[in-house]
Design an enzyme around this catalytic site. Structure first.
Site, short mmCIF file in Angstrom:
data_model
loop_
_atom_site.label_atom_id
_atom_site.label_comp_id
_atom_site.label_asym_id
_atom_site.label_seq_id
_atom_site.Cartn_x
_atom_site.Cartn_y
_atom_site.Cartn_z
N ASP B 107 -20.36 -1.83 -32.93
CA ASP B 107 -21.64 -2.50 -33.21
C ASP B 107 -22.75 -1.46 -33.18
O ASP B 107 -23.41 -1.26 -32.17
CB ASP B 107 -21.88 -3.60 -32.18
CG ASP B 107 -22.97 -4.57 -32.64
OD1 ASP B 107 -23.52 -4.36 -33.74
OD2 ASP B 107 -23.26 -5.52 -31.90
N ALA B 108 -22.90 -0.80 -34.31
CA ALA B 108 -23.83 0.32 -34.41
C ALA B 108 -25.02 -0.02 -35.30
O ALA B 108 -26.04 0.64 -35.26
CB ALA B 108 -23.11 1.55 -34.95
N LYS B 109 -24.86 -1.05 -36.12
CA LYS B 109 -25.96 -1.51 -36.98
C LYS B 109 -26.59 -0.35 -37.75
O LYS B 109 -27.80 -0.28 -37.89
CB LYS B 109 -26.99 -2.29 -36.17
CG LYS B 109 -26.39 -3.53 -35.49
CD LYS B 109 -27.44 -4.39 -34.82
CE LYS B 109 -26.87 -5.69 -34.27
NZ LYS B 109 -25.99 -5.54 -33.10
N ARG B 110 -25.76 0.53 -38.29
CA ARG B 110 -26.26 1.70 -38.99
C ARG B 110 -26.67 1.34 -40.41
O ARG B 110 -26.20 0.36 -41.00
CB ARG B 110 -25.21 2.81 -39.02
CG ARG B 110 -24.81 3.34 -37.64
CD ARG B 110 -25.97 3.91 -36.86
NE ARG B 110 -25.55 4.69 -35.71
CZ ARG B 110 -25.66 4.32 -34.43
NH1 ARG B 110 -26.19 3.15 -34.12
NH2 ARG B 110 -25.26 5.12 -33.46
#
Lengths: 297, 297
Positions: B107-110
């Site tokens: 869950d890095a939301k890059r």
């Protein structure tokens, strides 16, 4: 602690430069002399070899550009691509840049809900020690609060208002109620988010990222956001020149800083000198071109 | 290599579970027994102490939840908040989870422009080794291409279509041309981005993050996106229960997985047993509640 935008534009005046050097280390683009040197050394694996070469590149480059650039902008993706070894190098680069009197804009483009955004803010402002951070507006105000809180304490935030890539139009240019493009709505929100952190020079510590490849939109944003510092990427390798970014500056030549990454780091590809001289020459040329384009030359 | 959505939903069938355990280690919330233990040890600094306590928490938790959860979702922010030491722990946690037969959704939301997004994709898919990654849609298609390319090779992507925080309405709910809310436009794009990676069970390897706190919007998205797996956060601590998320499942009880983080990791606060038993009981209770809510019970 001084306001971030005051610190930024005082550095612009002191150095007579609006240049931000983007730190985007990419192994395949490194000067061959650096790759050959590190490939001959005894590293445990390819990631550590690449980190060694990046360290060599950046720690040689920083002292050379420190007097000509106001800030550096490490691009987190290229450090993360080396895993924990790369992340450690990011922290070392921030430290080294700060010690050389360069401001540091961590280009991490983070964004999340509030409690998680707080962890990102702590990671980049307190633990890594960056002066400013690029953030993604998708979550809205509550996702930005942890970043905005730091702007009351000397730190800066740059909101991704309009990015320099062609597909940015798919979402950022959609028209919302009232017929305005979405990026202008985000620009208005960015101005609101910055109201509490206005510095003595009139600019807020909450800035906007506005791609240099959209010259007309850049000038519109400068008009619409008189108190918002602009961080303009896309100079050089992505195609924008001094004319394209001129509209980002205010009448005093302040209000914006301009980033170039690959055109500087990999200037050896266009010059006959060694890579470090080539990069330095490129920064000086960019500094002069921007100073002139901003009406100061 | 099998399609990501096939792998995900085969795990759902095999484990009779739609549970994703969110790994959001936060020092102040840790079981006091873990904090006391690690504060008594001889670490070089607070970050290493916190990393030691997180490692203890997570490496004890993972074997206990491996048979009850289909995936874990490490939240990068909490690892980054410890600097390079935390980033190294993230990589170790991914390895440990994969060895236990858990899928890993980073869950890095890059999100970034294409060449930089490529570095983020390499960082999380190849270097860290995650099965899937959460991504931010703000840049549009060209910023997502490097992530989407990996969906042809067994990896998964979850696009932030509608997030669970209250302020998400400021941008995500704005009406665009045609009168549809922006998140529905992003949902349509997400379906398009997934067209090339449809698995044998009918779902694409390109999913959508859709907050469990918006029950009606969740059911609308399930209807509008018949081939898109949904990753539903917000269960537990953020207020959503089995009824709120029921609309995310298809008629066969597939199509969605649901994440809970704090309610599991810090279940000791609501239970009389020790923290590890409390967390395990919470996962089992959530597994049963979801299985029933999805019509499988």
């Amino acid at each position: 602690v001084d306001n971030f935008s005051d610190r930024l534009f005082e550095a612009v005046e002191a150095k007579r430069s609006q240049v931000v050097v983007g730190l985007d280390p990419a192994y395949d683009l490194l000067p061959p002399v650096l790759r050959e040197k590190h490939e001959a050394l005894d590293y445990r694996n390819e990631l550590e070899c690449a980190a060694g070469a990046y360290r060599d590149l950046l720690f040689n480059l920083l002292p050379r550009v420190a007097e000509h650039a106001v800030a550096v902008k490490p691009q987190l993706a290229y450090f993360e691509a080396l895993g924990a070894v790369g992340y450690e190098l990011y922290e070392q680069v921030v430290d080294a840049a700060l010690q050389l009197g360069l401001m540091v804009i961590a280009d991490a483009k983070r964004g999340d809900i509030g409690s998680t955004a707080e962890a990102y803010a702590r990671a980049h402002f307190e633990v890594a020690g960056a002066d400013a951070l690029t953030v993604n507006p998708w979550f809205g105000t509550d996702g930005l609060v942890p970043f905005l809180e730091r702007t009351l304490d000397g730190k800066g935030v740059f909101v991704l208002v309009k990015t320099s890539n062609p597909s940015s139009k798919e979402i950022q240019d959609l028209h919302v109620a009232g017929g305005t493009p979405l990026y202008m709505r985000v620009a208005e929100l960015t101005a609101e988010w910055g109201e509490l952190s206005r510095g003595e020079l009139g600019y807020s510590a909450v800035g906007a990222v506005a791609g240099g490849t959209h010259a007309q939109q850049l000038a519109e944003l400068r008009q619409a956001l008189p108190h918002t510092p602009l961080l303009v990427p896309g100079y050089g390798a992505q195609g924008a020149g001094p004319e394209e970014v001129a509209g980002a500056f205010d009448v005093e030549g302040l209000g914006a800083v301009v980033n170039s990454s690959r055109r500087i780091l990999y200037a050896y590809r266009e010059h006959d000198t060694d890579w470090l001289d080539a990069a330095t020459e490129e920064v000086i040329a960019m500094k002069r071109a921007l100073w002139s384009a901003s009406g100061r030359g």
